[in-house]
Design an enzyme around this catalytic site. Structure first.
Site, short mmCIF file in Angstrom:
data_model
loop_
_atom_site.label_atom_id
_atom_site.label_comp_id
_atom_site.label_asym_id
_atom_site.label_seq_id
_atom_site.Cartn_x
_atom_site.Cartn_y
_atom_site.Cartn_z
CE1 TYR A 198 15.41 32.55 4.07
CE2 TYR A 198 15.01 30.19 3.85
CZ TYR A 198 15.08 31.46 3.28
OH TYR A 198 14.80 31.63 1.95
CG ASP B 229 13.91 25.00 -2.90
OD1 ASP B 229 12.98 24.22 -3.13
OD2 ASP B 229 13.78 26.24 -2.88
CB CYS C 13 16.18 26.14 3.06
SG CYS C 13 17.33 27.10 4.06
NE ARG D 107 -6.57 1.26 12.05
CZ ARG D 107 -5.38 1.11 11.44
NH1 ARG D 107 -4.51 2.10 11.47
NH2 ARG D 107 -5.07 0.00 10.81
CE LYS E 225 -0.34 0.29 5.05
NZ LYS E 225 -1.23 0.45 6.21
NE ARG F 283 -3.20 -7.72 7.54
CZ ARG F 283 -3.79 -8.03 8.69
NH1 ARG F 283 -4.42 -9.19 8.81
NH2 ARG F 283 -3.76 -7.20 9.71
CG HIS G 173 -4.13 -3.99 11.82
ND1 HIS G 173 -3.40 -4.46 10.75
CD2 HIS G 173 -3.37 -3.05 12.41
CE1 HIS G 173 -2.25 -3.82 10.70
NE2 HIS G 173 -2.20 -2.96 11.71
#
Length: 373
Positions: free
Chosen positions: A263, A312, A310, A138, A40, A222, A167
């Site tokens: 920064y 980038d 930052c 859930r 998934k 699983r 689960h």
């Protein structure tokens, strides 16, 4: 961007995937269980199709996807292995799933009716796994509604009940009392299903239970996070992280003691030092909360990131060393050489390594595969 000079790249080692799945499948087989490899969320950020193919080669006989769309994408790519999907919105039409032999999870009478309708329109029976809520709260059918659900499923001619499942909430904490409590509730639900005339396969064990609770393997396990080499339990396991996140140096410069970086000027050089600029940042999956708390592997050693991460780019303090332009920078990897890992990132910022690796599926991050069979 090239393989030698990446900007932002994750390298996925499919040999590591095969190793991990092979280990997990062997644990399951020792208990008489098959293995469903969970792919998934684009295989936890590793790439669903190549990981699915590697997992099947390593012994997985089922594949698990969260949504029907994820499962259908694999089927359309030529994957013929048994596929299971378990969570969709109320507007999803299950007809393509039934038509393409995808097993579907059902947690309620309403979902059962929707799947039965799709089966009637497809002209074939739908393969269904009934989910019982054993305590995670859930998805899953509440215990008080379970007898009615299994009775309805048994009576519906368009439904083939293949399995029942649930689960575990705290299997990554071996010995947690909830594990046995959920196992008991699962056993009670199985008895009710049998009394209704069903003979379903059972699956309950996630990665952690696959590694630590062979008594809960039942017919099918699983594993998810463990197949990617990230260990969900406290004890060591022979798992190999499959993802390495890397970039490269694009600029170096020398600054004097007392100069500040990035920064907010939150980091000030305590001595004359060399900085290396790396063109990757929080837009590429490096959490800004790692600012001042992370190292990279550069030039054969760990080096600290100076100042804030930052959008980038980030800056590495290299001391008196001057890396070459284009030198590889490993942000996280296997950790075998002493470098940082995804688990280290997670522990530093108070999250889990699942979040780190799934967060690497980003438009600017190139994915490259090695270790192909």
């Amino acid at each position: 961007m090239t393989a030698d000079h990446p900007r932002a790249e994750v390298v996925i080692d499919l040999a590591a995937i095969r190793h991990n799945v092979g280990l997990l499948a062997a644990r399951a087989a020792a208990s008489g269980a098959e293995t469903m490899a969970v792919v998934k969320a684009d295989a936890y950020g590793h790439g669903a199709l190549p990981v699915a193919q590697a997992a099947v080669r390593a012994g997985a006989t089922w594949l698990g996807a969260c949504s029907l769309a994820e499962a259908l994408e694999l089927r359309r790519a030529g994957v013929t292995t048994r596929l299971f999907s378990w969570l969709d919105t109320a507007d999803v039409d299950f007809l393509p799933g039934v038509a393409n032999d995808i097993d579907l999870s059902v947690s309620s009478a309403a979902e059962l009716a929707r799947v039965a309708s799709a089966a009637a329109r497809a002209g074939k029976r739908a393969r269904v796994h009934l989910k019982i809520d054993t305590g995670l709260s859930r998805s899953g059918c509440p215990a008080e509604l379970w007898p009615a659900l299994v009775k309805a499923a048994a009576a519906e001619p368009g439904i083939e009940v293949v399995a029942m499942w649930s689960h575990l909430a705290a299997a990554d904490e071996p010995g947690h009392p909830s594990i046995d409590r959920q196992a008991e509730r699962f056993a009670d639900a199985y008895a009710i299903a049998r009394d209704a005339g069903l003979d379903p396969l059972r699956h309950l064990a996630n990665s952690a239970a696959t590694l630590t609770r062979p008594d809960l393997h039942f017919d099918l396990v699983r594993p998810g996070i463990a197949m990617y080499g990230l260990n969900p339990v406290p004890q060591p396991e022979d798992l190999v992280p499959a993802m390495t996140f890397r970039s490269s140096v694009v600029l170096t410069k020398r600054i004097a003691a007392g100069e500040s970086v990035s920064y907010g000027l939150t980091w000030t050089a305590p001595r004359d030092t060399t900085l290396a600029l790396v063109p990757v940042g929080y837009a590429d999956g490096v959490p800004r909360t790692l600012s001042g708390r992370m190292d990279v592997w550069l030039g054969g050693r760990r080096r600290p990131v100076a100042g804030r991460v930052c959008m980038d780019q980030l800056v590495v303090d290299c001391g008196d060393d001057e890396p070459e332009i284009g030198a590889e920078v490993v942000l996280f990897g296997t950790g075998r050489d002493g470098g940082p890992t995804a688990t280290e990132w997670a522990e530093t910022i108070g999250t889990i390594d699942y979040e780190i690796v799934t967060g690497m599926y980003r438009p600017r991050v190139r994915r490259r595969y090695v270790g192909e069979a």
